[in-house]
Motif scaffolding. Sequence first.
Motif, PDB file in Angstrom:
ATOM      1  N   PRO A 116       0.832  -1.197   0.000  1.00 45.46           N
ATOM      2  CA  PRO A 116       0.000   0.000   0.000  1.00 45.46           C
ATOM      3  C   PRO A 116       0.878   1.263   0.000  1.00 45.46           C
ATOM      4  CG  PRO A 116      -0.502  -1.478   1.860  1.00 45.46           C
ATOM      5  CD  PRO A 116       0.839  -1.856   1.310  1.00 45.46           C
ATOM      6  N   ILE A 117       0.597   2.168  -0.905  1.00 46.97           N
ATOM      7  CA  ILE A 117       1.247   3.484  -0.934  1.00 46.97           C
ATOM      8  C   ILE A 117       0.128   4.508  -0.737  1.00 46.97           C
ATOM      9  CG2 ILE A 117       2.630   5.095  -2.296  1.00 46.97           C
ATOM     10  CD1 ILE A 117       3.701   2.654  -3.827  1.00 46.97           C
ATOM     11  N   GLU A 118       0.167   5.213   0.407  1.00 50.79           N
ATOM     12  CA  GLU A 118      -0.996   6.002   0.805  1.00 50.79           C
ATOM     13  C   GLU A 118      -0.603   7.436   1.168  1.00 50.79           C
ATOM     14  OE1 GLU A 118      -3.856   2.562   2.667  1.00 50.79           O
ATOM     15  OE2 GLU A 118      -2.041   3.086   3.778  1.00 50.79           O
ATOM     16  N   LEU A 119      -1.473   8.359   0.797  1.00 48.24           N
ATOM     17  CA  LEU A 119      -1.330   9.767   1.122  1.00 48.24           C
ATOM     18  C   LEU A 119      -2.550  10.190   1.920  1.00 48.24           C
ATOM     19  CD1 LEU A 119       0.168  12.505   0.743  1.00 48.24           C
ATOM     20  CD2 LEU A 119      -1.219  12.828  -1.326  1.00 48.24           C
ATOM     21  N   GLY A 120      -2.317  10.788   3.096  1.00 52.54           N
ATOM     22  CA  GLY A 120      -3.435  11.140   3.948  1.00 52.54           C
ATOM     23  C   GLY A 120      -3.255  12.480   4.642  1.00 52.54           C
ATOM     24  N   VAL A 121      -4.362  12.947   5.234  1.00 49.77           N
ATOM     25  CA  VAL A 121      -4.390  14.160   6.050  1.00 49.77           C
ATOM     26  C   VAL A 121      -4.884  13.765   7.429  1.00 49.77           C
ATOM     27  CG1 VAL A 121      -5.291  16.501   6.290  1.00 49.77           C
ATOM     28  CG2 VAL A 121      -4.911  15.544   4.010  1.00 49.77           C
ATOM     29  N   TYR A 122      -4.136  14.148   8.469  1.00 45.88           N
ATOM     30  CA  TYR A 122      -4.458  13.748   9.834  1.00 45.88           C
ATOM     31  C   TYR A 122      -4.389  14.959  10.756  1.00 45.88           C
ATOM     32  CZ  TYR A 122      -3.224   9.368   7.602  1.00 45.88           C
ATOM     33  OH  TYR A 122      -3.141   8.321   6.720  1.00 45.88           O
ATOM     34  N   ALA A 123      -5.239  14.993  11.760  1.00 46.59           N
ATOM     35  CA  ALA A 123      -5.272  16.112  12.696  1.00 46.59           C
ATOM     36  C   ALA A 123      -5.260  15.599  14.124  1.00 46.59           C
ATOM     37  CB  ALA A 123      -6.500  16.974  12.465  1.00 46.59           C
ATOM     38  N   TYR A 124      -4.789  16.442  15.032  1.00 50.33           N
ATOM     39  CA  TYR A 124      -4.763  16.116  16.448  1.00 50.33           C
ATOM     40  C   TYR A 124      -6.105  16.444  17.089  1.00 50.33           C
ATOM     41  CZ  TYR A 124       0.261  15.746  15.868  1.00 50.33           C
ATOM     42  OH  TYR A 124       1.514  15.381  15.449  1.00 50.33           O
ATOM     43  N   ILE A 125      -6.586  15.539  17.922  1.00 51.48           N
ATOM     44  CA  ILE A 125      -7.778  15.779  18.723  1.00 51.48           C
ATOM     45  C   ILE A 125      -7.335  16.476  20.004  1.00 51.48           C
ATOM     46  CG2 ILE A 125      -9.788  14.744  19.819  1.00 51.48           C
ATOM     47  CD1 ILE A 125      -9.554  14.423  16.739  1.00 51.48           C
ATOM     48  N   PRO A 126      -7.910  17.629  20.353  1.00 53.96           N
ATOM     49  CA  PRO A 126      -7.431  18.390  21.507  1.00 53.96           C
ATOM     50  C   PRO A 126      -7.626  17.631  22.823  1.00 53.96           C
ATOM     51  CG  PRO A 126      -9.480  19.312  20.671  1.00 53.96           C
ATOM     52  CD  PRO A 126      -9.038  18.299  19.666  1.00 53.96           C
ATOM     53  N   LEU A 127      -6.534  17.433  23.542  1.00 52.50           N
ATOM     54  CA  LEU A 127      -6.561  16.751  24.829  1.00 52.50           C
ATOM     55  C   LEU A 127      -5.955  17.607  25.943  1.00 52.50           C
ATOM     56  CD1 LEU A 127      -5.391  13.163  23.755  1.00 52.50           C
ATOM     57  CD2 LEU A 127      -7.735  13.955  24.133  1.00 52.50           C
ATOM     58  N   GLY A 128      -5.214  18.645  25.578  1.00 54.87           N
ATOM     59  CA  GLY A 128      -4.581  19.482  26.580  1.00 54.87           C
ATOM     60  C   GLY A 128      -3.415  18.828  27.277  1.00 54.87           C
ATOM     61  N   SER A 129      -2.725  17.892  26.594  1.00 58.28           N
ATOM     62  CA  SER A 129      -1.600  17.175  27.185  1.00 58.28           C
ATOM     63  C   SER A 129      -0.395  17.266  26.265  1.00 58.28           C
ATOM     64  CB  SER A 129      -1.957  15.707  27.428  1.00 58.28           C
ATOM     65  OG  SER A 129      -0.825  14.960  27.822  1.00 58.28           O
ATOM     66  N   ASP A 130       0.802  17.475  26.854  1.00 59.00           N
ATOM     67  CA  ASP A 130       2.038  17.463  26.089  1.00 59.00           C
ATOM     68  C   ASP A 130       2.682  16.089  26.048  1.00 59.00           C
ATOM     69  OD1 ASP A 130       1.837  20.177  25.572  1.00 59.00           O
ATOM     70  OD2 ASP A 130       2.922  20.721  27.406  1.00 59.00           O
ATOM     71  N   PHE A 132       0.719  13.050  25.791  1.00 64.65           N
ATOM     72  CA  PHE A 132      -0.136  12.083  25.095  1.00 64.65           C
ATOM     73  C   PHE A 132      -0.972  12.835  24.071  1.00 64.65           C
ATOM     74  CE2 PHE A 132      -4.084   9.614  24.694  1.00 64.65           C
ATOM     75  CZ  PHE A 132      -3.570   8.363  24.398  1.00 64.65           C
ATOM     76  N   ARG A 133      -1.106  12.291  22.868  1.00 64.31           N
ATOM     77  CA  ARG A 133      -1.906  12.919  21.842  1.00 64.31           C
ATOM     78  C   ARG A 133      -2.589  11.866  20.965  1.00 64.31           C
ATOM     79  NH1 ARG A 133       3.240  15.838  18.827  1.00 64.31           N
ATOM     80  NH2 ARG A 133       4.174  13.982  17.884  1.00 64.31           N
ATOM     81  N   VAL A 134      -3.705  12.282  20.377  1.00 63.50           N
ATOM     82  CA  VAL A 134      -4.527  11.396  19.542  1.00 63.50           C
ATOM     83  C   VAL A 134      -4.711  12.049  18.186  1.00 63.50           C
ATOM     84  CG1 VAL A 134      -6.804  10.338  19.262  1.00 63.50           C
ATOM     85  CG2 VAL A 134      -5.719  10.380  21.519  1.00 63.50           C
ATOM     86  N   THR A 135      -4.628  11.261  17.129  1.00 64.71           N
ATOM     87  CA  THR A 135      -4.837  11.775  15.777  1.00 64.71           C
ATOM     88  C   THR A 135      -5.924  10.987  15.072  1.00 64.71           C
ATOM     89  OG1 THR A 135      -3.220  10.336  14.675  1.00 64.71           O
ATOM     90  CG2 THR A 135      -2.398  12.372  15.661  1.00 64.71           C
ATOM     91  N   MET A 136      -6.527  11.613  14.085  1.00 62.34           N
ATOM     92  CA  MET A 136      -7.505  10.940  13.243  1.00 62.34           C
ATOM     93  C   MET A 136      -7.439  11.552  11.858  1.00 62.34           C
ATOM     94  SD  MET A 136     -11.095  12.587  14.656  1.00 62.34           S
ATOM     95  CE  MET A 136     -12.044  11.674  13.431  1.00 62.34           C
ATOM     96  N   GLY A 137      -7.802  10.753  10.851  1.00 64.22           N
ATOM     97  CA  GLY A 137      -7.789  11.253   9.484  1.00 64.22           C
ATOM     98  C   GLY A 137      -7.952  10.134   8.482  1.00 64.22           C
ATOM     99  N   ALA A 172      -5.197   7.075  15.728  1.00 68.07           N
ATOM    100  CA  ALA A 172      -3.938   6.685  16.356  1.00 68.07           C
ATOM    101  C   ALA A 172      -3.756   7.420  17.669  1.00 68.07           C
ATOM    102  CB  ALA A 172      -2.762   6.973  15.423  1.00 68.07           C
ATOM    103  N   ALA A 173      -2.932   6.846  18.532  1.00 67.03           N
ATOM    104  CA  ALA A 173      -2.555   7.457  19.801  1.00 67.03           C
ATOM    105  C   ALA A 173      -1.032   7.456  19.900  1.00 67.03           C
ATOM    106  CB  ALA A 173      -3.166   6.704  20.977  1.00 67.03           C
ATOM    107  N   GLU A 174      -0.479   8.547  20.438  1.00 62.12           N
ATOM    108  CA  GLU A 174       0.964   8.686  20.569  1.00 62.12           C
ATOM    109  C   GLU A 174       1.328   9.041  22.010  1.00 62.12           C
ATOM    110  OE1 GLU A 174       2.374  11.542  17.781  1.00 62.12           O
ATOM    111  OE2 GLU A 174       1.585  10.482  16.030  1.00 62.12           O
ATOM    112  N   TYR A 175       2.441   8.463  22.469  1.00 62.43           N
ATOM    113  CA  TYR A 175       2.948   8.735  23.814  1.00 62.43           C
ATOM    114  C   TYR A 175       4.404   9.159  23.712  1.00 62.43           C
ATOM    115  CZ  TYR A 175       4.415   8.010  28.649  1.00 62.43           C
ATOM    116  OH  TYR A 175       4.930   8.175  29.906  1.00 62.43           O
TER     117      TYR A 175
END
Length: 239
Positions: A116-130, A132-137, A172-175
């Motif tokens: 798979p070769i994929e191009l996407g647009v993703y944004a952060y969902i506001p959580l107010g944390s430096d 932990f962050r969550v993205t969707m797109g 996705a979720a990032e730590y």
Amino acid sequence: MRAGLAVGIVLCCAIQVSLAQGSERILSLHLRGSYTTSSKIFLNPDAQSLEARNQHIAIEGLPGGGIEVQYRLPRQNYFLALSADFISKTETQHQLVAFSHPPRRLPVEEGFQLIPIELGVYAYIPLGSDQFRVTMGGGLGAYVAHRTLSIAGVEARPDGNPVAYGIHVESAAEYRLVPRVWLRGALRFRDPEVTVMNRFEDDAIVIDGTVFTFTRSEFKSRINANGMNFSLGVVVELF
């Protein structure tokens, strides 16, 4: 139609929240391993009857890996991502081979490789944390696939380089592990269907004194990697 509507909703939501939370990322590199839950190889995709068209081989639990380059637009809280993955699995078992003459149970290696070769647009969902962050797109993808098929050592080589196109949706979720390094887990939905052609390289084989013949003409099948794709990897902010 439903998948297209889902991507549209996700992207609209992503753009609406894109200004709500800051991010340090400008250019990042994401390395990941992945696991796709299920897939199918349809054996007679052009058959007239529905029953024949639905005949398939199920392949479960496909490992993979990939690389992704992420670019955050200046002063924005969404980013573009271009990724390439490799997904592959081959299974070996004894099967009744109908198109050999005479029909007989023979050792069969069956599977496929999907890129798979994929191009996407993703944004952060506001959580107010430096930490932990969550993205969707979501976005668009091109999918290159090859079927792997070998019967009693006789290989059916891929013929051509088939490509299919489709869409994907991801959350996705990032730590943050250390400054500029994040652990990222993601769930991606994609449903590519790639029609492939194969051709046996030999027309006959002798097993226990019996000659088995194989067709030398092309035959068609369809690969559908419709399972959920889980991934775990590391994101490194380059600058």
